[in-house]
Each structure stands twice: as C-alpha cells, then as structure tokens.
Scaffold this motif. Structure first.
Motif, PDB file in Angstrom:
ATOM      1  N   CYS A 313       0.538  -0.963  -0.476  1.00  0.00           N
ATOM      2  CA  CYS A 313      -0.279   0.038   0.041  1.00  0.00           C
ATOM      3  C   CYS A 313       0.990   1.371  -0.149  1.00  0.00           C
ATOM      4  O   CYS A 313       1.085   2.301   0.985  1.00  0.00           O
ATOM      5  N   GLU A 316      -0.885   3.556  -4.008  1.00  0.00           N
ATOM      6  CA  GLU A 316      -2.430   3.765  -4.040  1.00  0.00           C
ATOM      7  C   GLU A 316      -2.220   5.464  -2.948  1.00  0.00           C
ATOM      8  O   GLU A 316      -2.139   5.354  -2.270  1.00  0.00           O
ATOM      9  N   CYS A 324     -10.458  -0.482  -1.567  1.00  0.00           N
ATOM     10  CA  CYS A 324      -9.574  -1.893  -1.648  1.00  0.00           C
ATOM     11  C   CYS A 324     -10.136  -2.953  -0.101  1.00  0.00           C
ATOM     12  O   CYS A 324     -10.674  -3.769  -0.111  1.00  0.00           O
TER      13      CYS A 324
HETATM   14 FE1  FES Z   1      -3.599  -0.201   0.167  1.00  0.00          FE
HETATM   15 FE2  FES Z   1      -6.025  -2.399  -0.336  1.00  0.00          FE
HETATM   16  S1  FES Z   1      -4.241  -1.022  -2.157  1.00  0.00           S
HETATM   17  S2  FES Z   1      -5.538  -1.480   1.333  1.00  0.00           S
END
Ligand code: FES
Ligand code: SAM
Length: 345
Positions: A313, A316, A324
């Motif tokens: 993560c 993102e 997600c």
């Molecule tokens: Fe961050 Fe899944 S990409 S929690």
C-alpha cells in the motif's frame, strides 16, 4: 489442545506452560476451533463491524536504533522526511471525507517535534474534528509529556512493549532502551486516562514460545484496550536483514488467543500481515481482529516510512486503499463502519 482453548474461552487466561504447549503444538484443527470461538467473542462485543484508523506517518526521523527497524537512526540509506503541520492537517481533511473518525499520528522518536509542536498539532486537530479520536504513537516520553498531549486532546496511545522478556528485549534493542522504562511508559499512559495499545512482533529474532507466553502474561496484567501484533519482517538495511520473517499462521493463532484473553479489546489486522500474505488482513479478521489501519500519508512519503521490506500500500492513494479495504472486509462477511470505534467497557 481443545480443552486448553475451552479453558481460555471460559477463564480468559492460561498458565505459562499451557500457553507454551498451545504455541508449540497447535495444528489446523486447533486453529479452526480457536478462530470460531474468537469470532463468536468479537461478534458479541462488536458485531461484524470493523473499525478503520487513518494512519499518518508524519516523520521517519528517529533517535533510536532498534535492530529490527528500517527507520533506525543508523540506517544511512533511509531517505528522511517530516510532514509539516499543514500536510498533517490535509491528511486529516481527506481522511475525514473518506469516513475516518480516528487519526493515528505515528512517527519515529523525532526531537524536531518538540512538545509544543505536538501539542499545537493535536489541539488543531481536536478543534477541527471534535468528533474524531486522536491516537499518538511517538514512542517513550515522560509522564508530564504524555499528560500535556492528553490535555491537548489526544485520546489514545500506541506503544508496543515489543517483548516482555528482559533478555530478549536486550537482543532487539541497544542498551539505551530498557523494558522497564517501556512498561513504565505504558503504566503512565493508562494512569493518565489514554486508551492504550501495546503489542509485539511475532517471530522477531531470538523469540521463543516462552517469550510469547511472557508477552501474553504481561498483556493480561496490563489489560490494555488495544493490542497490535504483526509478523516481524526483515529490512535489508538493518542488523536483522538476514533473519527469516515471522509466521503468518502463528500471528493468526496469537490473534485468536488475544481475542479470548481480552474479549472486548480492539485488535488490528496489521499491514505486516497483509505484506506476507495477500489475504493476511482478511484472515486476521476471521481470527478475531476488528480494526484496520490504512495509510493516509501523502503518496510521496509512503515508501520512505519503510519499517520492513516490501511494505504494501505504498503506491496507492488513500481513496484507493479505502475502497480496496472495504471490499476485502466485505469479502469475508464483515463491514467497515464510519465510527470512532472506542473501546467498549
Ligand atoms: Fe491499500 Fe489495498 S491497496 S489497502
Ligand atoms: N516510534 C514509535 C514507537 O516506538 O512506538 C512508533 C513507530 S515504530 C516504527 C512502530 C512499530 O513498528 C514498532 O512498535 C514495531 O513493533 C514495528 N516494526 C518495526 N520494525 C518492524 C519490522 N522489521 N517488522 C515488523 N514490524 C516492525
């Protein structure tokens, strides 16, 4: 094995040798049995709700040199950063819009954030977000320092004890840090009135089942509102680079044990679990966890708060992680709720 799990369910505790027996001998059947009781227990107190905490990793400067940690002061390869007050506030603003009602300010022990600076940041968040909980995770401080932050509006504090075994503690930390002081900090935080979280890494170098049994006994005695555990994961630029990572299965088994020991505790399913196993966080929830702590830090600094290798993560946006995680939680029949998610007495 089953009779020990039943005893733990009924009495919320076991003797040291009983914990050691369980940890050395558990198998899939014992795990499945433990997790079904752990789920029953968490649902009695928290239904199928999962609380989310917005993690703001605001500095990776640290004056300490813990042997396991990627942001230890001796790691000359770490690219250091500090977030400004405005950057921290903008993380809160976007987090609030995404439904977060708890902000966790975490960082290394960074002397540049003086007490005045911490108090100022906490007060500003408290004024801007009166309906939110503010959690600090900034390491060992004195009673008076903890009191100042509390009076400024902080409600919760996360400080893992890391290991409750003296000798093990000295193998994980340089001599400047002591288990006695760590415990004293936790007792002070409780005395002041914080909701307190402690915890440890599973599979840290030199850890034995006896160390884990001591961790469980210490946690039972402290009786914290939150317990965060996650597998140890090596970081390439630390003295522990060549040690193996901790076990996902053992971490899940310990989450189940903690749920039966402290039925109403807040137990996160950690990012470290999700780093070692793509379904690690879902499995954590199915083992009795009821909290997730996604990252709200600005994308540009995420990779720099690298406590261990391959942390997930980091690429993102907070909004993507939010969607997600909600989907992941729903996939195992639970749901994320937009509440402060305080400890239930
Ligand atoms: Fe961050 Fe899944 S990409 S929690
Ligand atoms: N400085 C604060 C403190 O000491 O509590 C908060 C930051 S510290 C980096 C947060 C937690 O990260 C530690 O309590 C430790 O358990 C965990 N951690 C550090 N290095 C790790 C590693 N290599 N693998 C897994 N967890 C790690």
């Amino acid at each position: 094995m089953k009779h020990l799990i039943d005893k733990l369910y009924e009495t919320h505790n076991l003797e040291e040798d009983e914990f050691i027996y369980l940890l050395e001998n558990y198998d899939k059947e014992a795990g499945d049995y433990l997790y079904s009781l752990a789920r029953t227990c968490s649902q009695v107190h928290y239904e199928k709700e999962v609380y989310i905490r917005g993690l703001i990793e605001f500095t990776n400067y640290c004056k300490n040199d813990c042997y396991y940690c990627g942001i230890r002061k001796s790691n000359k390869n770490a690219s250091r950063y500090r977030l400004s007050k405005d950057e921290i506030l903008s993380c809160c603003e976007s987090g609030y819009e995404l439904g977060f009602r708890t902000f966790v300010l975490q960082g290394g022990e960074d002397p540049a954030f003086t007490d005045e600076a911490v108090v100022d940041i906490v007060k500003t968040i408290r004024e801007g977000y009166p309906d939110c909980a503010i959690t600090l995770s900034i390491g060992e401080k004195t009673y008076d320092q903890y009191l100042k932050y509390y009076e400024a509006g902080a409600n919760r504090y996360l400080l893992r004890h890391e290991t409750a075994d003296e000798e093990h503690y000295s193998l994980l930390h340089p001599g400047s840090l002591s288990l006695e002081n760590r415990k004293e900090c936790l007792r002070n935080l409780k005395k002041i009135g914080y909701q307190v979280g402690t915890g440890f890494m599973v599979g840290s170098p030199y850890q034995t089942p006896k160390c884990l049994a001591e961790d469980l006994a210490f946690i039972k005695e402290l009786s914290p509102q939150m317990v965060g555990i996650g597998p140890f994961i090596p970081h390439k630029d630390t003295p522990f680079a060549s040690f193996p990572a901790g076990s996902v299965d053992l971490t899940l088994f310990l989450i189940g044990i903690l749920r039966l020991m402290l039925p109403n505790a807040l137990l996160p399913s950690t990012t470290a679990l999700g780093t070692l196993d793509p379904k690690g966080r879902e499995k954590g929830i199915l083992s009795g966890a009821n909290v997730l702590m996604p990252n709200l830090s600005p994308i540009g600094v995420r990779k720099k708060y690298e406590l261990y290798d391959n942390k997930i993560c980091t690429g993102e946006e907070a909004a993507e992680c939010n969607v997600c995680l909600r989907n992941r939680v729903a996939s195992v029949g639970y749901h994320v709720v937009e509440k402060r998610g305080d400890f239930k007495e």
